[in-house]
Design a protein around this motif. Structure first.
Motif, PDB file in Angstrom:
ATOM      1  N   UNK A 108       0.846  -1.194   0.000  1.00 49.51           N
ATOM      2  CA  UNK A 108       0.000   0.000   0.000  1.00 49.51           C
ATOM      3  C   UNK A 108       0.882   1.245   0.000  1.00 49.51           C
ATOM      4  N   UNK A 109       1.898   1.227   0.859  1.00 51.91           N
ATOM      5  CA  UNK A 109       2.837   2.353   0.958  1.00 51.91           C
ATOM      6  C   UNK A 109       3.500   2.642  -0.394  1.00 51.91           C
ATOM      7  N   UNK A 110       3.983   1.591  -1.065  1.00 54.56           N
ATOM      8  CA  UNK A 110       4.668   1.781  -2.352  1.00 54.56           C
ATOM      9  C   UNK A 110       3.697   2.291  -3.420  1.00 54.56           C
ATOM     10  N   UNK A 111       2.467   1.787  -3.387  1.00 58.64           N
ATOM     11  CA  UNK A 111       1.449   2.273  -4.317  1.00 58.64           C
ATOM     12  C   UNK A 111       1.205   3.764  -4.132  1.00 58.64           C
ATOM     13  N   UNK A 112       1.145   4.182  -2.872  1.00 57.51           N
ATOM     14  CA  UNK A 112       0.893   5.600  -2.580  1.00 57.51           C
ATOM     15  C   UNK A 112       2.067   6.464  -3.040  1.00 57.51           C
ATOM     16  N   UNK A 113       3.259   5.982  -2.811  1.00 59.60           N
ATOM     17  CA  UNK A 113       4.454   6.741  -3.187  1.00 59.60           C
ATOM     18  C   UNK A 113       4.551   6.897  -4.704  1.00 59.60           C
ATOM     19  N   UNK A 114       4.224   5.825  -5.419  1.00 58.83           N
ATOM     20  CA  UNK A 114       4.256   5.886  -6.892  1.00 58.83           C
ATOM     21  C   UNK A 114       3.289   6.930  -7.428  1.00 58.83           C
ATOM     22  N   UNK A 115       2.165   7.099  -6.733  1.00 58.50           N
ATOM     23  CA  UNK A 115       1.133   8.023  -7.209  1.00 58.50           C
ATOM     24  C   UNK A 115       1.492   9.476  -6.924  1.00 58.50           C
ATOM     25  N   UNK A 116       2.451   9.693  -6.024  1.00 58.50           N
ATOM     26  CA  UNK A 116       2.826  11.061  -5.649  1.00 58.50           C
ATOM     27  C   UNK A 116       3.948  11.548  -6.557  1.00 58.50           C
ATOM     28  N   UNK A 117       3.615  12.475  -7.423  1.00 62.94           N
ATOM     29  CA  UNK A 117       4.611  12.921  -8.405  1.00 62.94           C
ATOM     30  C   UNK A 117       5.727  13.735  -7.762  1.00 62.94           C
ATOM     31  N   UNK A 118       5.406  14.422  -6.654  1.00 61.32           N
ATOM     32  CA  UNK A 118       6.396  15.352  -6.092  1.00 61.32           C
ATOM     33  C   UNK A 118       7.274  14.708  -5.023  1.00 61.32           C
ATOM     34  N   UNK A 119       7.042  13.409  -4.741  1.00 58.40           N
ATOM     35  CA  UNK A 119       7.819  12.756  -3.679  1.00 58.40           C
ATOM     36  C   UNK A 119       8.589  11.566  -4.234  1.00 58.40           C
ATOM     37  N   UNK A 120       9.876  11.497  -3.917  1.00 60.37           N
ATOM     38  CA  UNK A 120      10.685  10.354  -4.329  1.00 60.37           C
ATOM     39  C   UNK A 120      10.831   9.351  -3.200  1.00 60.37           C
ATOM     40  N   UNK A 121      10.626   9.834  -1.970  1.00 62.22           N
ATOM     41  CA  UNK A 121      10.722   8.952  -0.804  1.00 62.22           C
ATOM     42  C   UNK A 121       9.508   9.187   0.088  1.00 62.22           C
ATOM     43  N   UNK A 122       9.202   8.211   0.906  1.00 62.55           N
ATOM     44  CA  UNK A 122       8.000   8.286   1.740  1.00 62.55           C
ATOM     45  C   UNK A 122       8.047   9.501   2.673  1.00 62.55           C
ATOM     46  N   UNK A 123       9.253   9.885   3.101  1.00 57.56           N
ATOM     47  CA  UNK A 123       9.385  11.036   4.014  1.00 57.56           C
ATOM     48  C   UNK A 123       8.957  12.339   3.334  1.00 57.56           C
ATOM     49  N   UNK A 124       8.942  12.315   2.015  1.00 51.94           N
ATOM     50  CA  UNK A 124       8.589  13.549   1.290  1.00 51.94           C
ATOM     51  C   UNK A 124       7.083  13.707   1.091  1.00 51.94           C
ATOM     52  N   UNK A 125       6.324  12.673   1.438  1.00 52.05           N
ATOM     53  CA  UNK A 125       4.865  12.794   1.351  1.00 52.05           C
ATOM     54  C   UNK A 125       4.390  13.778   2.416  1.00 52.05           C
ATOM     55  N   UNK A 126       3.352  14.502   2.108  1.00 51.93           N
ATOM     56  CA  UNK A 126       2.756  15.444   3.053  1.00 51.93           C
ATOM     57  C   UNK A 126       2.101  14.660   4.200  1.00 51.93           C
ATOM     58  N   UNK A 127       2.724  14.748   5.373  1.00 52.17           N
ATOM     59  CA  UNK A 127       2.287  13.912   6.490  1.00 52.17           C
ATOM     60  C   UNK A 127       0.854  14.225   6.938  1.00 52.17           C
ATOM     61  N   UNK A 186      -5.297   8.598  -5.819  1.00 56.52           N
ATOM     62  CA  UNK A 186      -5.710   9.760  -6.625  1.00 56.52           C
ATOM     63  C   UNK A 186      -5.646  11.061  -5.825  1.00 56.52           C
ATOM     64  N   UNK A 187      -5.761  10.955  -4.489  1.00 57.36           N
ATOM     65  CA  UNK A 187      -5.811  12.181  -3.673  1.00 57.36           C
ATOM     66  C   UNK A 187      -4.560  12.354  -2.803  1.00 57.36           C
ATOM     67  N   UNK A 188      -3.512  11.550  -3.065  1.00 63.73           N
ATOM     68  CA  UNK A 188      -2.306  11.629  -2.224  1.00 63.73           C
ATOM     69  C   UNK A 188      -1.679  13.033  -2.326  1.00 63.73           C
ATOM     70  N   UNK A 189      -1.899  13.686  -3.457  1.00 62.39           N
ATOM     71  CA  UNK A 189      -1.540  15.100  -3.605  1.00 62.39           C
ATOM     72  C   UNK A 189      -2.806  15.839  -4.036  1.00 62.39           C
ATOM     73  N   UNK A 190      -2.908  17.128  -3.711  1.00 64.58           N
ATOM     74  CA  UNK A 190      -4.116  17.866  -4.133  1.00 64.58           C
ATOM     75  C   UNK A 190      -4.269  17.834  -5.654  1.00 64.58           C
ATOM     76  N   UNK A 191      -5.461  17.556  -6.103  1.00 61.45           N
ATOM     77  CA  UNK A 191      -5.770  17.565  -7.536  1.00 61.45           C
ATOM     78  C   UNK A 191      -6.943  18.513  -7.752  1.00 61.45           C
TER      79      UNK A 191
END
Length: 245
Positions: free
Chosen positions: A97-116, A153-158
């Motif tokens: 699930x984590x890897x799926x979410x990271x792949x969907x986030x265009x602005x993050x290369x690592x999980x730490x870069x996701x908006x917590x 689809x919503x991991x980053x604002x769209x």
């Protein structure tokens, strides 16, 4: 009526020898949830895929946020702020699930870069995502996979979400969870175009509605009006709501 974020004008789509969309005129008002309804084979999925550039419109114009996107590539359209959740969900079963979410986030290369904060908000909408964070997505139930597809689809604002039949095959408890999640999404200034067969689901969420038949839009208006008019439902969708409560 608020201004249209997405507008289709006279859109035709051919797939091989088949002429699927026959001049679709559709407006999706900014900040609202628009339901796209219609019988099977009416052209609803083709409409979403044409907006997304997966199939090219052979005629007509698609504009998004004031820009003509008719001939743009799918990555370009995604970059402009449109996310698409296909009916088959498009998740990667071998990945967590984590890897799926990271792949969907265009602005993050690592999980730490996701908006917590955003991630915590998604976990609030879909607690199963937190619970199964390190599980392979392929092992999730159908309902959980659908939650993951929407979460991606919503991991980053769209600006706009295109969602194809999110309630299909789901148990009533999961559908109720989906409805409350979409209600919350509606509060975040996200515009949503949602294809749905489940009329009960549609009437609880839709602000505006467009009904398709045979590759054309045959009705547009407020969802509430259609929900209250059984005669119109039967005429447009071939169903009486009395049988669908």
């Amino acid at each position: 009526m608020s201004e249209a974020l997405l507008k289709l004008e006279g859109v035709h789509t051919h797939i091989g020898a088949y002429h699927i969309l026959h001049g679709v005129d559709l407006e999706v008002p900014r900040g609202q949830l628009t339901m796209l309804l219609g019988r099977n084979g009416a052209g609803k999925t083709t409409t979403l895929r044409t907006i997304m550039g997966l199939w090219q419109a052979s005629q007509g114009r698609i504009s998004f946020d004031g820009q003509d996107i008719t001939k743009r590539s799918t990555p370009d359209i995604a970059q402009a702020g449109i996310a698409y959740v296909p009916e088959n969900m498009g998740i990667f079963g071998d990945l967590t699930v984590k890897e799926n979410m990271l792949l969907a986030a265009r602005s993050a290369g690592r999980i730490e870069q996701l908006d917590e904060k955003r991630l915590e908000w998604i976990f609030g909408l879909f607690p199963a995502m937190k619970k199964f964070w390190l599980h392979p997505a392929g092992k999730l139930s159908g309902g959980q996979k659908q939650m993951l597809a929407v979460s991606r689809a919503i991991v980053e604002p769209r600006k706009l979400l295109l969602i194809d039949e999110p309630s299909k095959g789901l148990a009533p408890a999961i559908i109720a969870n989906m409805i409350s999640a979409f209600r919350e999404l509606k509060q975040t200034d996200t515009t949503i175009l949602l294809v749905e067969q489940n009329f009960n689901f549609a009437k609880q969420l839709g602000d505006t509605v467009a009904v398709m038949d045979d590759g054309r839009i045959v009705h547009r208006g407020a969802m509430r009006e259609l929900a209250e008019d059984e005669g119109l439902q039967t005429k447009l969708l071939g169903l009486s709501l009395a049988a669908h409560h």
